[in-house]
Design an enzyme around this catalytic site. Structure first.
Site, PDB file in Angstrom:
ATOM      1  N   ARG A  62       0.825  -1.210   0.000  1.00 24.99           N
ATOM      2  CA  ARG A  62       0.000   0.000   0.000  1.00 24.99           C
ATOM      3  C   ARG A  62       0.859   1.260   0.000  1.00 24.99           C
ATOM      4  O   ARG A  62       0.531   2.260  -0.644  1.00 24.99           O
ATOM      5  CB  ARG A  62      -0.922  -0.010   1.222  1.00 24.99           C
ATOM      6  N   HIS A  66       0.743   4.457  -2.609  1.00 25.46           N
ATOM      7  CA  HIS A  66       0.629   5.863  -2.235  1.00 25.46           C
ATOM      8  C   HIS A  66       1.825   6.668  -2.704  1.00 25.46           C
ATOM      9  O   HIS A  66       1.686   7.831  -3.073  1.00 25.46           O
ATOM     10  CB  HIS A  66       0.435   5.993  -0.720  1.00 25.46           C
ATOM     11  N   ASN A  94      -7.247  10.326   6.103  1.00 21.48           N
ATOM     12  CA  ASN A  94      -6.394   9.434   6.899  1.00 21.48           C
ATOM     13  C   ASN A  94      -5.845   8.283   6.089  1.00 21.48           C
ATOM     14  O   ASN A  94      -6.510   7.315   5.785  1.00 21.48           O
ATOM     15  CB  ASN A  94      -7.085   8.914   8.143  1.00 21.48           C
ATOM     16  N   HIS A 194      -5.808  -5.690  -3.093  1.00 17.41           N
ATOM     17  CA  HIS A 194      -6.694  -5.820  -1.934  1.00 17.41           C
ATOM     18  C   HIS A 194      -7.033  -7.282  -1.638  1.00 17.41           C
ATOM     19  O   HIS A 194      -7.941  -7.561  -0.876  1.00 17.41           O
ATOM     20  CB  HIS A 194      -7.964  -4.982  -2.125  1.00 17.41           C
ATOM     21  N   ASP A 249      -3.962 -14.045  -3.716  1.00 15.18           N
ATOM     22  CA  ASP A 249      -4.632 -15.009  -4.596  1.00 15.18           C
ATOM     23  C   ASP A 249      -5.758 -14.290  -5.333  1.00 15.18           C
ATOM     24  O   ASP A 249      -5.810 -13.057  -5.314  1.00 15.18           O
ATOM     25  CB  ASP A 249      -5.160 -16.193  -3.763  1.00 15.18           C
TER      26      ASP A 249
HETATM   27  C1  HEM Z   1      -8.268   1.690  -6.830  1.00 17.45           C
HETATM   28  C2  HEM Z   1      -8.081   2.616  -5.940  1.00 17.45           C
HETATM   29  C3  HEM Z   1      -7.775   2.294  -4.513  1.00 17.45           C
HETATM   30  C4  HEM Z   1      -8.480   2.725  -3.441  1.00 17.45           C
HETATM   31  C5  HEM Z   1      -9.685   3.626  -3.460  1.00 17.45           C
HETATM   32  C6  HEM Z   1      -7.855   2.149  -2.270  1.00 17.45           C
HETATM   33  C7  HEM Z   1      -8.294   2.372  -0.982  1.00 17.45           C
HETATM   34  C8  HEM Z   1      -7.835   1.682   0.116  1.00 17.45           C
HETATM   35  C9  HEM Z   1      -8.366   1.831   1.448  1.00 17.45           C
HETATM   36  C10 HEM Z   1      -9.481   2.786   1.859  1.00 17.45           C
HETATM   37  C11 HEM Z   1      -7.713   0.960   2.247  1.00 17.45           C
HETATM   38  C12 HEM Z   1      -7.916   0.744   3.740  1.00 17.45           C
HETATM   39  C13 HEM Z   1      -6.961   1.562   4.536  1.00 17.45           C
HETATM   40  C14 HEM Z   1      -7.167   1.422   6.008  1.00 17.45           C
HETATM   41  O1  HEM Z   1      -8.276   1.550   6.480  1.00 17.45           O
HETATM   42  O2  HEM Z   1      -6.177   1.153   6.719  1.00 17.45           O
HETATM   43  C15 HEM Z   1      -6.749   0.272   1.421  1.00 17.45           C
HETATM   44  C16 HEM Z   1      -5.887  -0.700   1.869  1.00 17.45           C
HETATM   45  C17 HEM Z   1      -4.932  -1.308   1.071  1.00 17.45           C
HETATM   46  N1  HEM Z   1      -4.610  -0.965  -0.222  1.00 17.45           N
HETATM   47 FE1  HEM Z   1      -5.720   0.174  -1.448  1.00 17.45          FE
HETATM   48  N2  HEM Z   1      -6.788   1.389  -2.657  1.00 17.45           N
HETATM   49  C18 HEM Z   1      -6.698   1.443  -4.014  1.00 17.45           C
HETATM   50  C19 HEM Z   1      -5.742   0.838  -4.793  1.00 17.45           C
HETATM   51  C20 HEM Z   1      -4.670   0.112  -4.308  1.00 17.45           C
HETATM   52  C21 HEM Z   1      -3.546  -0.335  -5.083  1.00 17.45           C
HETATM   53  C22 HEM Z   1      -3.329  -0.017  -6.565  1.00 17.45           C
HETATM   54  C23 HEM Z   1      -2.740  -1.034  -4.248  1.00 17.45           C
HETATM   55  C24 HEM Z   1      -1.402  -1.690  -4.521  1.00 17.45           C
HETATM   56  C25 HEM Z   1      -0.947  -2.012  -5.696  1.00 17.45           C
HETATM   57  C26 HEM Z   1      -3.390  -1.057  -2.958  1.00 17.45           C
HETATM   58  C27 HEM Z   1      -2.946  -1.745  -1.856  1.00 17.45           C
HETATM   59  C28 HEM Z   1      -3.590  -1.792  -0.641  1.00 17.45           C
HETATM   60  C29 HEM Z   1      -3.258  -2.727   0.431  1.00 17.45           C
HETATM   61  C30 HEM Z   1      -2.224  -3.841   0.351  1.00 17.45           C
HETATM   62  C31 HEM Z   1      -4.088  -2.410   1.508  1.00 17.45           C
HETATM   63  C32 HEM Z   1      -4.097  -3.060   2.897  1.00 17.45           C
HETATM   64  C33 HEM Z   1      -3.200  -2.269   3.807  1.00 17.45           C
HETATM   65  C34 HEM Z   1      -3.097  -2.801   5.227  1.00 17.45           C
HETATM   66  O3  HEM Z   1      -3.635  -3.871   5.549  1.00 17.45           O
HETATM   67  O4  HEM Z   1      -2.435  -2.130   6.030  1.00 17.45           O
HETATM   68  N3  HEM Z   1      -4.536  -0.325  -3.024  1.00 17.45           N
HETATM   69  N4  HEM Z   1      -6.841   0.738   0.138  1.00 17.45           N
HETATM   70  C1  LIG Z   2      -4.795   8.293  11.182  1.00 21.32           C
HETATM   71  O1  LIG Z   2      -4.387   6.955  11.404  1.00 21.32           O
HETATM   72  C2  LIG Z   2      -3.298   6.858  12.291  1.00 21.32           C
HETATM   73  C3  LIG Z   2      -2.818   5.417  12.322  1.00 21.32           C
HETATM   74  O2  LIG Z   2      -3.841   4.494  12.150  1.00 21.32           O
HETATM   75  C4  LIG Z   2      -3.744   7.390  13.649  1.00 21.32           C
HETATM   76  O3  LIG Z   2      -2.670   7.301  14.560  1.00 21.32           O
HETATM   77  C5  LIG Z   2      -4.164   8.844  13.492  1.00 21.32           C
HETATM   78  O4  LIG Z   2      -4.652   9.345  14.715  1.00 21.32           O
HETATM   79  C6  LIG Z   2      -5.238   8.987  12.441  1.00 21.32           C
HETATM   80  N1  LIG Z   2      -5.484  10.386  12.175  1.00 21.32           N
HETATM   81  C7  LIG Z   2      -6.700  10.896  12.029  1.00 21.32           C
HETATM   82  C8  LIG Z   2      -6.755  12.361  11.731  1.00 21.32           C
HETATM   83  O5  LIG Z   2      -7.713  10.221  12.098  1.00 21.32           O
END
Ligand code: HEM
Ligand SMILES: *[C@@H]1O[C@H](CO)[C@@H](O)[C@H](O)[C@H]1NC(C)=O
Ligand SMILES: *[C@@H]1O[C@H](CO)[C@@H](O)[C@H](O)[C@H]1NC(C)=O
Ligand SMILES: *[C@@H]1O[C@H](CO)[C@@H](O)[C@H](O)[C@H]1NC(C)=O
Ligand SMILES: *[C@@H]1O[C@H](CO)[C@@H](O)[C@H](O)[C@H]1NC(C)=O
Ligand SMILES: *[C@@H]1O[C@H](CO)[C@@H](O)[C@H](O)[C@H]1NC(C)=O
Ligand SMILES: *[C@@H]1O[C@H](CO)[C@@H](O)[C@H](O)[C@H]1NC(C)=O
Length: 322
Positions: A62, A66, A94, A194, A249
């Protein structure tokens, strides 16, 4: 004669630069200057996972997303905020980027600064670790073109403006990816990341409250139980792939076919258009096909807005501009 010389020159130069393309990156970029860089950093991620930090692989993948999506793959996401500047990683939107992703880059940089000081960019380290994150999760592997340089700036404002939200619909996602030179195929394919990791309740609470018809009712009930809308716990997460969220997968796509995508932006890939639905179904049926498409899209993705040659710098500390 002249023609022959020109041809010979042409053949020679295309051999010399066989690994290079218009991006200016090449797989053997550190062939002379730090030939073992990939082998040196591989154990860093493996060790963290063995220590039980199983969030390391999703967090790193992720982080790479970013980094590249905001101002290109230039390591800007790694820079810490200072008193004068709020950095990308601390944008209000966030990002909740998990600390283990940053940590693995910092540890890998330490190993490389001992072996080949001042040579390998933080942007390249992250690109290689993103591939390793896929591999340790039993996903595809690919050769990583290298030669990225590190940026000398990072801004929370750009991050907020350029990153898609989990509540985006397909039209918005297509638009945001297009603005980076990525097409629908790349969008559907890269979203397959994801298949590992999790999301915090607030990233999908809106679709629980507004009666989203694309969500499987039983799945919605389960999410409502785990993330009660009246009392959102900021620390609770749900798996992005509810079947196997540590394995890379194709269950992510199989879930979408059943209305069990966690984020709106995930489910939209199936529900938003016939063309994207077709791709989802192909990936759901054929994991090999998904893996090879993912590897290709990641290589393309890793070339977004890179700094090369004498642009930028090779940061000594990934969290600070030199
Ligand atoms: C298509 C647009 C995308 C959106 C809107 C999106 C949005 C998000 C969001 C909202 C999360 C959850 C974050 C959280 O709550 O901690 C997430 C997690 C994640 N994203 Fe995306 N994402 C996108 C594309 C991608 C791409 C292209 C990759 C990598 C090539 C990616 C890899 C990941 C991974 C691995 C997680 C899990 C992170 C964790 O468990 O800490 N995402 N994403
Ligand atoms: C954003 O997420 C981080 C880590 O999960 C947390 O420490 C922080 O307080 C969050 N910030 C806001 C503005 O929600
Ligand atoms: C991640 O690893 C920890 C420690 O080994 C373990 O307790 C936890 O259940 C694991 N998480 C998952 C989703 O398997
Ligand atoms: C960026 O950081 C500045 C300084 O803390 C803050 O005022 C601004 O609201 C932030 N902008 C975004 C979009 O996160
Ligand atoms: C997608 O979202 C945008 C912004 O909220 C909205 O204007 C647009 O109508 C939506 N598109 C579809 C197809 O729902
Ligand atoms: C959600 O919509 C369905 C029909 O689409 C309806 O039967 C149900 O009562 C609605 N639920 C809520 C909480 O609005
Ligand atoms: C799955 O995809 C691979 C790679 O594109 C292809 O070689 C194979 O024939 C496909 N298998 C099926 C059953 O369609």
């Amino acid at each position: 004669m002249e023609f022959m010389l020109v041809s010979i020159f042409f053949i020679l130069s295309s051999c010399l630069f066989a690994n290079s393309d218009s991006s200016g990156l090449s797989v053997n970029f550190y062939g002379e200057s730090c030939p073992d860089m990939e082998e040196l950093i591989k154990p860093v991620m493996e060790r963290k996972i063995m220590e039980g930090k199983n969030i390391t692989a999703p967090a790193t993948l992720r982080l790479f997303f970013h980094d590249c999506f905001v101002e290109g793959c230039d390591g800007s996401v790694l820079i810490s905020s200072t008193e004068e500047n709020k950095a990308e990683r601390d944008a209000d939107i966030n990002l909740s980027l998990a600390g283990d992703g940053f940590d693995v880059v910092v540890q890998a940089k330490k190993v490389l600064e001992e072996a080949c000081p001042g040579v390998v960019s933080c942007a390249d380290i992250l690109a290689v670790l993103a591939r390793d994150a896929s591999v340790v999760s039993k996903g595809p592997s690919w050769e990583v073109p290298k030669g990225r340089r590190d940026s000398r700036s990072s801004s929370n404002e750009t991050a907020a403006a350029q990153l898609p939200s989990g509540e985006s619909n397909l039209t918005q996602l297509v638009h945001m990816f297009q603005s980076k030179g990525l097409n629908l195929l790349d969008l559907v394919t890269l979203s397959g990341a994801h298949t590992i990791g999790s999301a915090h309740c607030k990233e999908f609470e809106a679709r629980l409250s507004h009666n989203d018809s694309t969500i499987d009712p039983a799945f919605r009930d389960e999410l409502m139980r785990n993330c009660p809308l009246s009392n959102i716990n900021p620390d609770v997460v749900q798996r992005l792939d509810l079947i196997t969220n540590l394995d890379f997968d194709n269950f992510f796509y199989q879930n979408l076919e059943k209305g069990k995508g966690l984020l709106t932006s995930d489910q939209e890939l199936f529900s938003g258009s016939a063309e994207s639905r077709e791709l989802v179904s192909r990936y759901a049926q054929n994991q090999t096909f998904f893996f090879s498409a993912f590897a290709s899209s990641m290589v393309k993705f890793g070339k977004l807005g890179v700094l090369t040659g004498s642009q930028g710098e090779i940061r000594k500390d990934c969290t600070k501009i030199n």
